[in-house]
Design a protein around this motif. Structure first.
Motif, PDB file in Angstrom:
ATOM      1  N   SER A   1       0.819  -1.219   0.000  1.00 32.84           N
ATOM      2  CA  SER A   1       0.000   0.000   0.000  1.00 32.84           C
ATOM      3  C   SER A   1       0.852   1.269   0.000  1.00 32.84           C
ATOM      4  CB  SER A   1      -0.936  -0.001   1.212  1.00 32.84           C
ATOM      5  OG  SER A   1      -0.192  -0.039   2.407  1.00 32.84           O
ATOM      6  N   SER A   2       2.172   1.152  -0.090  1.00 32.08           N
ATOM      7  CA  SER A   2       3.001   2.362  -0.030  1.00 32.08           C
ATOM      8  C   SER A   2       3.841   2.590  -1.282  1.00 32.08           C
ATOM      9  CB  SER A   2       3.942   2.286   1.179  1.00 32.08           C
ATOM     10  OG  SER A   2       4.657   1.066   1.165  1.00 32.08           O
ATOM     11  N   PHE A   3       4.194   1.513  -1.987  1.00 29.76           N
ATOM     12  CA  PHE A   3       5.102   1.657  -3.131  1.00 29.76           C
ATOM     13  C   PHE A   3       4.463   2.535  -4.214  1.00 29.76           C
ATOM     14  CE2 PHE A   3       6.794   0.138  -7.250  1.00 29.76           C
ATOM     15  CZ  PHE A   3       8.100   0.532  -7.066  1.00 29.76           C
ATOM     16  N   GLY A   4       5.203   3.557  -4.619  1.00 27.96           N
ATOM     17  CA  GLY A   4       4.679   4.491  -5.619  1.00 27.96           C
ATOM     18  C   GLY A   4       4.044   5.719  -4.982  1.00 27.96           C
ATOM     19  N   GLY A   5       3.778   5.631  -3.667  1.00 24.96           N
ATOM     20  CA  GLY A   5       3.134   6.755  -2.985  1.00 24.96           C
ATOM     21  C   GLY A   5       4.009   7.353  -1.893  1.00 24.96           C
ATOM     22  N   ILE A   6       5.051   6.620  -1.519  1.00 29.51           N
ATOM     23  CA  ILE A   6       5.971   7.108  -0.491  1.00 29.51           C
ATOM     24  C   ILE A   6       7.387   6.897  -1.026  1.00 29.51           C
ATOM     25  CG2 ILE A   6       6.815   6.733   1.880  1.00 29.51           C
ATOM     26  CD1 ILE A   6       4.060   5.802   2.670  1.00 29.51           C
ATOM     27  N   PRO A   7       8.189   7.961  -1.086  1.00 29.66           N
ATOM     28  CA  PRO A   7       9.535   7.790  -1.630  1.00 29.66           C
ATOM     29  C   PRO A   7      10.341   6.801  -0.785  1.00 29.66           C
ATOM     30  CG  PRO A   7       8.980  10.121  -1.433  1.00 29.66           C
ATOM     31  CD  PRO A   7       7.907   9.354  -0.723  1.00 29.66           C
ATOM     32  N   MET A   8      11.039   5.897  -1.437  1.00 29.58           N
ATOM     33  CA  MET A   8      11.933   4.967  -0.730  1.00 29.58           C
ATOM     34  C   MET A   8      12.910   4.405  -1.752  1.00 29.58           C
ATOM     35  SD  MET A   8       9.607   1.545  -0.204  1.00 29.58           S
ATOM     36  CE  MET A   8       7.908   1.821  -0.697  1.00 29.58           C
ATOM     37  N   ASP A   9      14.058   3.948  -1.265  1.00 28.47           N
ATOM     38  CA  ASP A   9      15.008   3.271  -2.139  1.00 28.47           C
ATOM     39  C   ASP A   9      15.340   1.940  -1.479  1.00 28.47           C
ATOM     40  OD1 ASP A   9      17.436   2.262  -3.306  1.00 28.47           O
ATOM     41  OD2 ASP A   9      17.715   4.234  -4.236  1.00 28.47           O
ATOM     42  N   ILE A  10      14.825   0.861  -2.052  1.00 31.28           N
ATOM     43  CA  ILE A  10      14.988  -0.440  -1.396  1.00 31.28           C
ATOM     44  C   ILE A  10      16.438  -0.912  -1.413  1.00 31.28           C
ATOM     45  CG2 ILE A  10      12.588  -1.158  -1.744  1.00 31.28           C
ATOM     46  CD1 ILE A  10      13.589  -3.053  -3.971  1.00 31.28           C
ATOM     47  N   GLY A  11      17.215  -0.421  -2.392  1.00 33.87           N
ATOM     48  CA  GLY A  11      18.631  -0.794  -2.437  1.00 33.87           C
ATOM     49  C   GLY A  11      19.399  -0.168  -1.286  1.00 33.87           C
ATOM     50  N   VAL A  12      19.100   1.092  -1.002  1.00 29.57           N
ATOM     51  CA  VAL A  12      19.756   1.792   0.108  1.00 29.57           C
ATOM     52  C   VAL A  12      19.396   1.116   1.427  1.00 29.57           C
ATOM     53  CG1 VAL A  12      19.811   3.972   1.386  1.00 29.57           C
ATOM     54  CG2 VAL A  12      19.919   3.993  -1.121  1.00 29.57           C
ATOM     55  N   MET A  13      18.133   0.714   1.575  1.00 32.69           N
ATOM     56  CA  MET A  13      17.704   0.087   2.830  1.00 32.69           C
ATOM     57  C   MET A  13      18.196  -1.354   2.946  1.00 32.69           C
ATOM     58  SD  MET A  13      13.891   1.514   3.649  1.00 32.69           S
ATOM     59  CE  MET A  13      13.072   0.939   2.174  1.00 32.69           C
ATOM     60  N   GLY A  14      18.466  -1.989   1.801  1.00 31.48           N
ATOM     61  CA  GLY A  14      18.921  -3.382   1.831  1.00 31.48           C
ATOM     62  C   GLY A  14      17.794  -4.398   1.778  1.00 31.48           C
ATOM     63  N   VAL A  15      16.632  -3.976   1.260  1.00 31.95           N
ATOM     64  CA  VAL A  15      15.521  -4.929   1.099  1.00 31.95           C
ATOM     65  C   VAL A  15      15.873  -5.901  -0.028  1.00 31.95           C
ATOM     66  CG1 VAL A  15      13.094  -5.130   0.407  1.00 31.95           C
ATOM     67  CG2 VAL A  15      13.825  -3.243   1.894  1.00 31.95           C
ATOM     68  N   ASP A  16      15.656  -7.197   0.203  1.00 33.05           N
ATOM     69  CA  ASP A  16      15.970  -8.188  -0.828  1.00 33.05           C
ATOM     70  C   ASP A  16      14.774  -8.473  -1.733  1.00 33.05           C
ATOM     71  OD1 ASP A  16      18.773  -9.136   0.007  1.00 33.05           O
ATOM     72  OD2 ASP A  16      17.650  -9.131   1.881  1.00 33.05           O
TER      73      ASP A  16
ATOM     74  N   GLY B   1       4.818  13.960 -11.832  1.00 33.85           N
ATOM     75  CA  GLY B   1       6.071  14.424 -11.236  1.00 33.85           C
ATOM     76  C   GLY B   1       6.749  13.323 -10.430  1.00 33.85           C
ATOM     77  N   GLY B   2       6.302  12.080 -10.625  1.00 31.39           N
ATOM     78  CA  GLY B   2       6.947  10.944  -9.962  1.00 31.39           C
ATOM     79  C   GLY B   2       6.439  10.742  -8.543  1.00 31.39           C
ATOM     80  N   VAL B   3       7.141   9.857  -7.834  1.00 34.40           N
ATOM     81  CA  VAL B   3       6.689   9.437  -6.506  1.00 34.40           C
ATOM     82  C   VAL B   3       6.671  10.615  -5.520  1.00 34.40           C
ATOM     83  CG1 VAL B   3       7.155   7.890  -4.560  1.00 34.40           C
ATOM     84  CG2 VAL B   3       7.509   7.080  -6.907  1.00 34.40           C
ATOM     85  N   ALA B   4       7.661  11.515  -5.629  1.00 39.29           N
ATOM     86  CA  ALA B   4       7.725  12.632  -4.674  1.00 39.29           C
ATOM     87  C   ALA B   4       6.479  13.516  -4.789  1.00 39.29           C
ATOM     88  CB  ALA B   4       8.987  13.455  -4.905  1.00 39.29           C
ATOM     89  N   ALA B   5       6.046  13.776  -6.022  1.00 48.08           N
ATOM     90  CA  ALA B   5       4.865  14.625  -6.231  1.00 48.08           C
ATOM     91  C   ALA B   5       3.604  13.907  -5.774  1.00 48.08           C
ATOM     92  CB  ALA B   5       4.752  15.013  -7.700  1.00 48.08           C
ATOM     93  N   ARG B   6       3.548  12.623  -6.055  1.00 50.30           N
ATOM     94  CA  ARG B   6       2.368  11.864  -5.625  1.00 50.30           C
ATOM     95  C   ARG B   6       2.298  11.830  -4.092  1.00 50.30           C
ATOM     96  NH1 ARG B   6       0.207   7.073  -9.150  1.00 50.30           N
ATOM     97  NH2 ARG B   6      -0.162   8.944 -10.388  1.00 50.30           N
ATOM     98  N   TYR B   7       3.435  11.635  -3.474  1.00 55.84           N
ATOM     99  CA  TYR B   7       3.488  11.637  -2.003  1.00 55.84           C
ATOM    100  C   TYR B   7       2.943  12.955  -1.456  1.00 55.84           C
ATOM    101  CZ  TYR B   7       5.543  11.956   2.659  1.00 55.84           C
ATOM    102  OH  TYR B   7       5.716  12.135   4.001  1.00 55.84           O
ATOM    103  N   GLN B   8       3.353  14.062  -2.074  1.00 57.34           N
ATOM    104  CA  GLN B   8       2.876  15.384  -1.633  1.00 57.34           C
ATOM    105  C   GLN B   8       1.357  15.475  -1.712  1.00 57.34           C
ATOM    106  OE1 GLN B   8       3.709  17.859   0.094  1.00 57.34           O
ATOM    107  NE2 GLN B   8       5.724  16.915   0.314  1.00 57.34           N
TER     108      GLN B   8
END
Ligand code: PLP
Length: 365
Positions: free
Chosen positions: A170-185, A262-269
């Motif tokens: 329910s969050s992907f695409g609506g909340i900015p995140m980088d799974i590589g930075v966090m280390g999600v597999d 405007g991408g995920v950041a704009a959608r999050y806003q």
């Protein structure tokens, strides 16, 4: 065909007319126009949305979001593996149920529904049980609307070299995140949530080196994540079994519209402002939020039901539906609530109209 009401639900949600119109054509699942032109484009865009890191790939899977969660749990954990499930709501609980059905060794950490999982506590659990190989958790727990502290949990999981599985449905695409930075597999989401497509498939974004380890591990043929990925890789976007072509084509359009916004950041806003207008308006009408404001995601909000003898959810729901808004029942086990979603093709002025409609529907007040 326009919609008669807005869906203020956690998905399926209101989609744009252009997304729905993208379904007015039939597609051949053998043809490059569909496989290379639609499926492969989606697969690449999903990876790009999820991370800037190298080494990630994506798989699409038929079914609702749960099918993709089940495909991941069932295909990733080896027979001698053990899963730790972090549970603070119905979707965390569902991951535990999947492990139970599939006979996968697991422990469920029940953390209650209104507090955030604590990374130090999870670290302790991992240290106490070295048999654990994999950890699964939900990003935005849609039961309550709580945003879980994924980055902190990933830190303790990765420091112990465990595999991290994230339900970011329910969050992907609506909340900015980088799974590589966090280390999600392995990260799981679906077509009909924040990307604003229509229901019919889910997807997994995976660290390719980890996914490659999963050959032959699946406990189900149709939900074999590795085999589905291998088929898509080998045949450039070909699904093993009938793919939901119209839904996939609509999703392709939804991704274009996400970029146009405007991408995920704009959608999050937009979602964030929707939620602020909602909570301010509801509080001014005397409603109270279940969660502390600091724990909230911009995705969905749980409100306590009015403590009035005449209040009845169904009647309130029907009055709002007549005015063009569909809300959602509560799902928390030990509190009487209802929920209002902020995601989908729903804009700030819609939230203002909603507050007016709620004011006019408070028949008990
Ligand atoms: C929507 C959702 C799911 C999947 O639900 P389906 O009904 O199977 O599509 C899983 N986890 C979370 C957190 C969700 O919000």
């Amino acid at each position: 065909m326009d919609n008669q009401y807005l869906l203020l639900t956690p998905g399926p949600l209101s989609t744009s007319r252009t997304v729905r119109e993208a379904m007015l054509k039939d597609w051949c699942t053998w043809d490059d126009e569909y496989n290379k032109g639609v499926v492969e484009v989606i697969r690449q865009q999903l990876v790009a949305l999820a991370t800037e890191s190298e080494g990630y790939t994506s798989v699409l899977m038929q079914g609702s979001g749960t099918a993709s969660v089940e495909a991941t749990i069932g295909s990733v954990i080896p027979t001698d593996g053990k899963l730790l499930v972090i549970n603070n709501g119905a979707y965390g609980e569902r991951i535990g149920q999947i492990a139970q059905y599939l006979n996968i060794a697991h422990t469920v950490l029940d953390l209650g529904e209104v507090a955030q999982p604590d990374a130090d506590y999870i670290a302790q659990q991992l240290d106490q049980d070295p048999a654990i190989t994999h950890v699964a958790m939900v990003h935005c727990e849609t039961t309550t609307g709580m945003l879980n502290p994924v980055a902190a949990v990933c830190d303790v999981v990765k420091a112990r070299n465990k595999i991290m599985i994230l339900d970011a449905m329910s969050s992907f695409g609506g909340i900015p995140m980088d799974i590589g930075v966090m280390g999600v597999d392995f990260m799981i989401s679906s077509a009909n949530k924040c990307i604003q497509g229509v229901p019919g498939f889910g997807f997994v974004i995976a660290k390719q080196a980890e996914l490659e380890q999963c050959r032959g591990r699946a406990r189900s043929l149709s939900l074999d994540l590795f085999d589905q990925w291998a088929c898509m890789e080998k045949n450039q976007g070909k699904w093993r079994f009938t793919s939901p072509t119209h839904t996939v084509r609509a999703f392709h359009q939804a991704l274009i519209e996400l970029a146009d916004e405007g991408g995920v950041a704009a959608r999050y806003q937009r979602y964030h402002t929707n939620q602020r207008i909602l909570v301010e308006g509801m509080e001014s009408l005397g409603f109270r939020c279940l969660l502390d404001a600091s724990l909230h995601s911009p995705i969905i909000t749980s409100f306590y039901s009015p403590e009035h003898a005449e209040y009845d959810f169904k009647r309130f729901y029907t009055l709002l539906k007549e005015k063009g808004f569909v809300i959602y029942p509560g799902k928390v086990s030990n509190a009487d609530c209802f929920r209002i979603g902020n995601i989908g093709d729903v804009h700030n002025q819609d939230m203002h109209r909603l507050i007016d409609a709620i004011r006019a529907s408070m028949y008990w007040a």
